[in-house]
Design a protein around this motif. Structure first.
Motif, PDB file in Angstrom:
ATOM      1  N   UNK A   1      -4.610  -5.836 -11.529  1.00 38.34           N
ATOM      2  CA  UNK A   1      -3.344  -5.035 -10.183  1.00 38.34           C
ATOM      3  C   UNK A   1      -3.400  -4.311  -9.116  1.00 38.34           C
ATOM      4  N   UNK A   2      -4.910  -3.450  -9.234  1.00 38.45           N
ATOM      5  CA  UNK A   2      -4.973  -2.519  -8.441  1.00 38.45           C
ATOM      6  C   UNK A   2      -6.579  -2.289  -8.362  1.00 38.45           C
ATOM      7  N   UNK A   3      -7.019  -1.873 -10.023  1.00 41.20           N
ATOM      8  CA  UNK A   3      -8.251  -1.398  -8.676  1.00 41.20           C
ATOM      9  C   UNK A   3      -9.401  -2.591  -8.664  1.00 41.20           C
TER      10      UNK A   3
ATOM     11  N   UNK B   1      -5.204   0.682  -1.260  1.00 39.79           N
ATOM     12  CA  UNK B   1      -5.443   0.043  -1.917  1.00 39.79           C
ATOM     13  C   UNK B   1      -5.728  -1.372  -1.124  1.00 39.79           C
ATOM     14  N   UNK B   2      -4.133  -0.770  -0.172  1.00 36.83           N
ATOM     15  CA  UNK B   2      -3.427  -2.336   0.104  1.00 36.83           C
ATOM     16  C   UNK B   2      -3.744  -1.856   1.841  1.00 36.83           C
TER      17      UNK B   2
ATOM     18  N   UNK C   1      -5.851   0.337   4.015  1.00 35.96           N
ATOM     19  CA  UNK C   1      -7.007   1.170   3.930  1.00 35.96           C
ATOM     20  C   UNK C   1      -7.010   1.180   5.522  1.00 35.96           C
TER      21      UNK C   1
ATOM     22  N   UNK D   1      -9.089  -4.471  -6.930  1.00 35.73           N
ATOM     23  CA  UNK D   1      -9.344  -4.249  -4.779  1.00 35.73           C
ATOM     24  C   UNK D   1     -10.512  -2.921  -4.268  1.00 35.73           C
TER      25      UNK D   1
END
Lengths: 289, 334
Positions: free
Chosen positions: A81-83, B301-302, B304, A85
């Motif tokens: 879900x996070x990394x 993450x979303x 930047x 990205x």
């Protein structure tokens, strides 16, 4: 003889440092991702074990049957879900994200457990020791933790070298694009890699938690030891990492033997010395990138 | 006129320039019209702005992420102990000398740290900061483990507050101006080229190593000057808090990332926001830290580009234009 004692203690502690380092170097090797919350996760695992022992009255080592699978799942899910990205983009964002995670874990634990130091309970095992000569005796617990550390490193080496998934790991590490063309699901590889990294660091956190005291802010020091062990040993070499951990442990123990304030510093000096003279590490295969 | 012109400034940036000069002038004479308590707050704000601008130069433009900036804050603080307490120099001369000392020490530190790349560079700088902190802790001439207080006997608190304010003001505004000038210079072009494509930049003859190293030393100098100035309000220098990641580098990173990394406006907005929120939530600092950590994760993450990056993208505003734009005849108003 007290010197021999210091060195033996250093070697035993070094095995644990190597276990800390493995997860860090796995994440870096496969995803080029360095998790700045690595040390804090080990503390989180130790507090998890602390909660289980207090709640169910278990031995801390038994709590590992919950902690290790739990850590694997958390690592896998966080990667998905996070990394995911920030794989393959400017490392600044991965650094900031994992740094943010570190701050959240530290302050979360502080809020729940205060800054008191804790020690995990393992009953009589905690004080047992094996007498070798009159002056030299080895604690059973440090010996067990060392052996577990070495066994896990060995198992990982077998996994990476002999299994299909291990081969996929190495392929993705060397060339993610081509690996994808060969039908490897990179995202699954990344998820499993961070899962294993979390599981090993959780194990290391509990094993160190039964040996030395910890508090919510003890994580960064562990990240630093893990990192030093990786660099001293050299990237891309599991047994190099074990050697790096042992060298670091021995340096700290002998430094502490000279003067209590010099333990940590002696470890850092050895690290800086290796970095200045052999940036690829003592047993490294590649230049750190 | 059918020429295509390359330009950086925009109408907005020129109007903003005049406005900014007026604001700067007002803050320059603040001790004459403002209250002491606000003056103290502004000192900390200017210090935060300077620290954040420098981290942003490193991470946002030079492409080297340091988690060891607390080394230079601490060296600035310890520089004051060395120059003021041990060598009996003037307080304000010592600020400059402390910054020089930190810049000199940053050279051997950089020689080691720059052997590492990317994320490992980040942890490497952290280790170096730990080493500096441990060396101070084990050094009794600067107070050992318990630290020391800067000796200010013989100076009046009121004049000291004003002087500290002017130093903080000069360093904060100076850091912004410095970032702007560096980024518009050849050095800035080299840095941004290296950040965007290192091998490409090198093949065009850019000495990436030298450019990044130069910024490392400049950042050390300004960071230490800001640190030394901050400790003139606090006076108590300790090895753990002066070299603390949580106290120094964590806020810096959060400020820059939330404000907008890789822009000059971002760290200013981030610092204002950080300071304002911390002032409001001073009773729940643990929860404030947790919230900041979560926000930093989300932004990294979303989102930047951060706050300013969003504004720039949405409205096309550049207050400190460092990018070159093409103006074609069609764009020029008749």
């Amino acid at each position: 003889v007290s010197w021999v004692n210091a060195i033996v203690q250093g070697v035993l502690l070094g095995g644990l440092y190597a276990l800390f380092a493995t997860g860090l170097s796995l994440g870096f090797g496969v995803m080029r991702l360095v998790n700045l919350a690595h040390g804090d996760l080990s503390i989180l695992a130790a507090f998890g074990s602390f909660a289980i022992t207090r709640w169910l009255g278990w031995n801390a080592l038994v709590s590992l049957v919950i902690i290790i699978p739990g850590a694997f799942v958390v690592g896998f899910v966080l990667q998905r879900v996070m990394f995911d990205r920030v794989v393959g983009v400017d490392p600044a964002f991965a650094i900031v994200a994992t740094f943010g995670l570190a701050v959240v874990i530290q302050n979360g634990l502080y809020e729940k457990y205060t800054a008191d130091t804790r020690l995990l309970k393992v009953g009589k095992l905690g004080t047992d020791s094996i007498t070798i000569t009159k002056e030299l005796s080895i604690g059973t617990l440090p010996l067990i933790t060392f052996l577990i550390g070495v066994a896990v490193l060995g198992a990982l080496a077998l996994f990476l070298n002999r299994t299909m998934l291990g081969r996929a790991f190495r392929a993705t590490s060397d060339d993610p694009e081509t690996a994808k063309l060969m039908g490897i699901d990179n995202r699954k590889v990344y998820g499993v890699a961070l899962g294993i990294a979390f599981a090993t660091v959780a194990l290391a956190g509990v094993l160190l938690g039964v040996r030395t005291q910890f508090d919510p802010f003890a994580g960064p020091a562990r990240l630093i030891y893990a990192f030093e062990a990786v660099i001293i040993g050299g990237l891309g070499s599991l047994w190099g990492t074990l050697a790096g951990g042992v060298i670091l442990g021995v340096a700290q123990a002998t430094g502490r033997r000279i003067s209590p304030g010099w333990g940590e510093l002696a470890g850092h000096v050895v690290f800086l010395g290796v970095l200045a003279t052999r940036p690829t590490g003592l047993f490294g295969k590649s230049v750190p990138r | 006129m059918n020429q295509v012109v390359v330009t950086r400034s925009t109408t907005t940036s020129r109007i903003f320039g005049v406005f900014a000069l007026a604001v700067v002038a007002a803050f320059a004479v603040f001790p004459m019209w403002g209250s002491d308590s606000v003056q103290r707050k502004l000192i900390e704000l200017f210090v935060l702005i300077a620290l954040s601008q420098m981290w942003n130069l490193l991470a946002g433009f030079a492409g080297v992420v340091s988690v060891g900036q607390q080394a230079f804050v601490g060296l600035g603080a310890y520089g004051m102990i060395i120059w003021v307490n041990n060598n009996h120099l003037n307080l304000y001369v010592s600020i400059i000398l402390a910054a020089v000392l930190a810049a000199v020490i940053s050279i051997p530190m950089g020689l080691v740290a720059f052997r590492l790349r990317g994320s490992y560079f980040a942890i490497g700088t952290w280790v170096l900061a730990e080493v500096v902190s441990l060396l101070m802790k084990n050094n009794t001439s600067v107070g050992g483990g318990s630290g020391a207080s800067i000796k200010v006997a013989g100076t009046s608190p009121a004049s000291r507050l004003d002087m500290t304010y002017w130093f903080a003001f000069a360093i904060g505004v100076g850091a912004i101006v410095l970032s702007y000038l560096v980024l518009r210079s050849r050095l800035g072009l080299r840095l941004q080229a290296t950040r965007d494509n290192e091998s490409g930049a090198r093949s065009l003859g850019v000495n990436s190593y030298l450019a990044q190293f130069g910024i490392w030393v400049i950042a050390a100098f300004v960071t230490a000057a800001a640190g030394a100035t901050f400790y003139l309000t606090n006076l108590r220098v300790q090895p753990t808090s002066s070299f603390s990641v949580a106290q120094w580098t964590a806020p810096i990173i959060f400020i820059v990332v939330i404000g907008g990394i890789g822009t000059i406006e971002g760290p200013i907005i981030g610092a204002l926001l950080y300071y304002w929120c911390r002032d409001r939530f001073v009773d729940q600092l643990t929860w404030y830290q947790i919230t900041l950590g979560v926000v930093a994760i989300v932004v990294a993450l979303w989102g930047q580009q951060g706050l300013w990056g969003f504004v720039r993208h949405r409205f096309g505003i550049d207050l400190f234009p460092v990018r070159r734009r093409l103006v074609t005849p069609a764009d020029t108003p008749k």
